[in-house]
Design a protein around this motif. Structure first.
Motif, short mmCIF file in Angstrom:
data_model
loop_
_atom_site.label_atom_id
_atom_site.label_comp_id
_atom_site.label_asym_id
_atom_site.label_seq_id
_atom_site.Cartn_x
_atom_site.Cartn_y
_atom_site.Cartn_z
N ILE A 95 0.78 -0.98 0.15
CA ILE A 95 -0.09 -0.03 -0.19
C ILE A 95 1.11 1.05 0.32
O ILE A 95 0.42 2.25 -1.21
CB ILE A 95 -0.69 0.24 1.21
CG1 ILE A 95 -2.36 -1.07 1.61
CG2 ILE A 95 -1.61 1.76 1.69
CD1 ILE A 95 -2.98 -1.20 2.40
N LEU A 348 -6.19 0.02 6.62
CA LEU A 348 -5.75 -1.35 5.79
C LEU A 348 -4.94 -1.99 6.44
O LEU A 348 -5.21 -2.62 5.91
CB LEU A 348 -4.50 0.16 5.45
CG LEU A 348 -4.69 1.46 4.70
CD1 LEU A 348 -4.27 2.22 3.96
CD2 LEU A 348 -6.23 0.58 3.42
N SER A 352 -6.74 -5.80 5.17
CA SER A 352 -6.13 -6.71 4.92
C SER A 352 -5.64 -8.30 5.02
O SER A 352 -5.53 -8.85 4.10
CB SER A 352 -4.81 -5.83 4.01
OG SER A 352 -3.88 -5.04 4.40
#
Length: 380
Positions: A95, A348, A352
């Motif tokens: 990311i 995030l 994930s």
């Protein structure tokens, strides 16, 4: 007489080792900040040595992964291990790397000049596949410099069956493991100086895998040594306080990097024994635990944020590229970085990780190791 290893287990969650991760990550952040602030280098010698927090992370990694995976009679399946580690480390890396790519591609649109020679396609690809610390290089990969240590860790993860076999084979002789770690470190250090003219703790992206291997084994040996030691709360508190002061003093007075790394081992062990004794400290506070969990995101995101911040401030106030940040500016930058790291971790990184673990979940297969029995019995 030393009791069997099974009678001296660590608690399931070793809270001080989670909490200290936050301070190690913040130390690395300040190490990079002090390269750009108004204070002279000699004004903060401790922060100038805080880069060695990465070495302590490598030792901690060996300690914790032994705790999670190597306390039984057999290691876990390789698939279970490698899929869990990939889910743990890759999402945040991917990311943030994509974020840096977007920033580089969009820089010219907002009038920020980027030297694209510092952001080559080759460096991007090697960073994407986490192999940029595996080979000799003459420069730092600028896509996200701190990720070199993640690349080195990934090498250890891929070859974890080898480390697992060594650890289980010598688990009842932890001093042998520690001796092996010191021997490998010394040998690699001599070779590194001969090849590149600097000591091993300066390896970083330039064959950084040579640095992680002995330090990871050091952590394994320290864990099995800790299983053989029982301290009461007072003894554990004195040991932890003494090792903390010794480590900070060594860093402050510019002790040789290699000696600092050696001292970092007993420091990590002392925190493990603190948890084992049942003694709680501020490192066990819920905010310290959250900070430790989010330290990985903090470590990876602080350099891109620093890069963006300095470019924006430079353009906004028409400053030279070499301008130095004042302490109020540093305070604002740190606050924004801590907030960003926390949000990345919550929004995030955690989702994930859970998604990938669910995707990878399947019946595990045994890890293949050489046919030999371990010398003893015995969260990632």
């Amino acid at each position: 007489m030393i009791a069997p290893t099974r009678q001296h287990i660590f608690p399931q969650t070793i809270e001080p080792l989670t909490g200290v991760r936050f301070f190690l990550a913040v130390g690395v952040v300040f190490f990079h900040y002090q390269l750009f602030w108004v204070l002279p280098v000699e004004a903060a010698p401790l922060l100038n040595r805080a880069r060695l927090g990465v070495d302590i992370f490598f030792i901690l990694s060996g300690f914790i992964l032994t705790h999670v995976y190597l306390t039984g009679d057999r290691p876990p399946s390789y698939w279970r291990f490698i899929s869990a580690r990939f889910a743990r480390v890759y999402p945040a890396h991917f990311i943030i790397l994509m974020g840096v790519l977007a920033l580089i591609l969009g820089a010219n649109l907002v009038g920020v000049q980027i030297d694209h020679a510092n952001f080559s396609t080759f460096d991007f690809v090697t960073s994407l596949f986490l192999v940029h610390a595996w080979f000799p290089t003459q420069h730092m990969a600028n896509w996200n410099g701190p990720s070199w240590s993640l690349s080195a860790e990934w090498f250890v993860y891929l070859y974890f069956p080898v480390f697992a076999w060594i650890g289980l084979r010598w688990r009842e002789r932890p001093l042998w493991l520690i001796g092996l770690a010191f021997g490998l470190f010394a040998g690699f250090d001599v070779a590194y100086q001969a090849l590149f003219g600097s000591i091993l703790t300066e390896a970083q992206e330039n064959l950084g895998i040579l640095l992680v291997v002995p330090e990871f084994i050091y952590g394994i040996g320290l864990y099995f040594l800790g299983q053989k030691i029982n301290l009461n709360r007072l003894q554990a508190s004195i040991f932890a306080l003494g090792m903390t002061l010794l480590l900070l003093t060594a860093m402050h007075f510019h002790t040789d990097d290699r000696l600092v790394v050696a001292i970092a081992g007993p420091f990590m062990l002392s925190l493990g024994l603190l948890a084992k004794s049942g003694q709680r400290s501020f490192l066990s506070h819920k905010w310290m635990q959250f900070g430790g969990e989010a330290s990985f995101a903090l470590y990876l995101v602080h350099m891109p944020i620093l890069m963006v911040w300095r470019n924006v401030i430079q353009k906004w106030f028409e400053l030279e590229k070499t301008y130095r940040m004042g302490l109020p500016e540093v305070a604002i930058l740190l606050t924004l970085t801590l907030i960003a790291a926390g949000l990345i971790h919550i929004w995030l990184e955690q989702p994930s990780r859970l998604w990938l673990r669910g995707l990878f979940r399947q019946k595990p297969a045994p890890m293949k190791l050489p046919d030999t029995a371990p010398l003893g019995d015995s969260k990632g």
